[in-house]
Design a protein around this motif. Structure first.
Motif, PDB file in Angstrom:
ATOM      1  N   LEU A 189     -92.176  56.916   5.417  1.00  0.00           N
ATOM      2  CA  LEU A 189     -93.375  56.404   6.370  1.00  0.00           C
ATOM      3  C   LEU A 189     -94.183  55.783   5.695  1.00  0.00           C
ATOM      4  CD1 LEU A 189     -93.707  56.208   9.319  1.00  0.00           C
ATOM      5  CD2 LEU A 189     -95.208  58.124   9.529  1.00  0.00           C
ATOM      6  N   GLU A 190     -94.664  56.221   4.653  1.00  0.00           N
ATOM      7  CA  GLU A 190     -95.500  56.297   4.526  1.00  0.00           C
ATOM      8  C   GLU A 190     -95.036  54.597   2.935  1.00  0.00           C
ATOM      9  OE1 GLU A 190     -97.117  59.372   1.296  1.00  0.00           O
ATOM     10  OE2 GLU A 190     -97.820  60.636   3.146  1.00  0.00           O
ATOM     11  N   ARG A 191     -94.902  54.732   2.703  1.00  0.00           N
ATOM     12  CA  ARG A 191     -94.231  53.077   1.978  1.00  0.00           C
ATOM     13  C   ARG A 191     -94.025  52.210   3.075  1.00  0.00           C
ATOM     14  NH1 ARG A 191     -94.581  49.256  -1.066  1.00  0.00           N
ATOM     15  NH2 ARG A 191     -92.939  48.354  -2.085  1.00  0.00           N
ATOM     16  N   ALA A 192     -93.256  52.325   3.727  1.00  0.00           N
ATOM     17  CA  ALA A 192     -93.387  51.586   5.020  1.00  0.00           C
ATOM     18  C   ALA A 192     -94.200  51.134   5.834  1.00  0.00           C
ATOM     19  CB  ALA A 192     -92.066  51.765   6.076  1.00  0.00           C
ATOM     20  N   SER A 193     -95.809  52.120   5.725  1.00  0.00           N
ATOM     21  CA  SER A 193     -96.671  51.667   5.694  1.00  0.00           C
ATOM     22  C   SER A 193     -97.905  50.146   5.204  1.00  0.00           C
ATOM     23  CB  SER A 193     -97.211  53.028   6.650  1.00  0.00           C
ATOM     24  OG  SER A 193     -97.174  53.375   7.540  1.00  0.00           O
ATOM     25  N   GLU A 194     -97.287  50.364   4.490  1.00  0.00           N
ATOM     26  CA  GLU A 194     -97.729  49.149   3.405  1.00  0.00           C
ATOM     27  C   GLU A 194     -97.588  47.327   3.897  1.00  0.00           C
ATOM     28  OE1 GLU A 194     -96.431  49.782  -0.987  1.00  0.00           O
ATOM     29  OE2 GLU A 194     -97.392  52.652  -0.385  1.00  0.00           O
TER      30      GLU A 194
END
Length: 172
Positions: free
Chosen positions: A95-100
């Motif tokens: 989730l965090e990486r995709a949000s980048e």
């Protein structure tokens, strides 16, 4: 954790750049100035700020064309990102990486299996507009579709991202 960016290619621009010997544009300053010019339209030199003209004059060949009284932007992005897909071992990291990628294109992540609190985690991913798929290999199962970026506007940072995607896609 790995990521891939699905994209559309402007084959005409790719070939134009190849013939001009123009590679990837990696100057955010140049891209910022270019975004202020319409593509393929001669703009009077008198209407362009001195600092911007200096940036354009330092541009690699094939980016712009100068005449005695105007400059024409030739370059456009070679690729347009349409979806960033992150492959993650853990939900939170995915989730965090995709949000980048939120400023550039719709995004999603793929995990091997759903965690215990699926409803709450899917609600959080939905809140951020991030899609979710489960499985491994080439055909994971879509659990939550990524949201389109309806109010999105291109920026110089987006164009720089496009150039990086193009660099990576043409390197392989």
């Amino acid at each position: 954790m790995t990521a891939m960016v699905e994209h559309r290619t402007d084959h005409r621009e790719r070939e134009r750049r190849r013939h001009a010997g123009l590679g990837h544009l990696d100057s955010l300053e140049l891209l910022d100035v270019l975004m202020g010019l319409p593509p393929q339209v001669a703009v009077p030199l008198a209407s362009i700020r001195r600092n911007d003209l200096n940036v354009l004059r330092r541009a690699p060949g094939g980016v712009v064309r100068f005449t005695g009284s105007s400059v024409t932007r030739l370059a456009v992005p070679v690729v347009t990102p349409v979806l960033a897909v992150v492959y993650a071992e853990q939900w939170r990291a995915g989730l965090e990486r995709a949000s980048e990628f939120a400023a550039y294109c719709p995004r999603m992540f793929v995990v091997r299996e759903l965690p215990a609190d699926t409803d709450g985690l899917l609600a959080e991913a939905s809140w951020y507009g991030v899609g979710v798929a489960v499985g491994h290999g080439d055909a994971p199962t879509m659990v939550l579709e990524p949201e389109p970026l309806d109010d999105w506007q291109p920026t110089p940072a987006w164009w720089l991202f496009c150039e990086r995607v193009h660099r990576h896609s043409s390197a392989g």
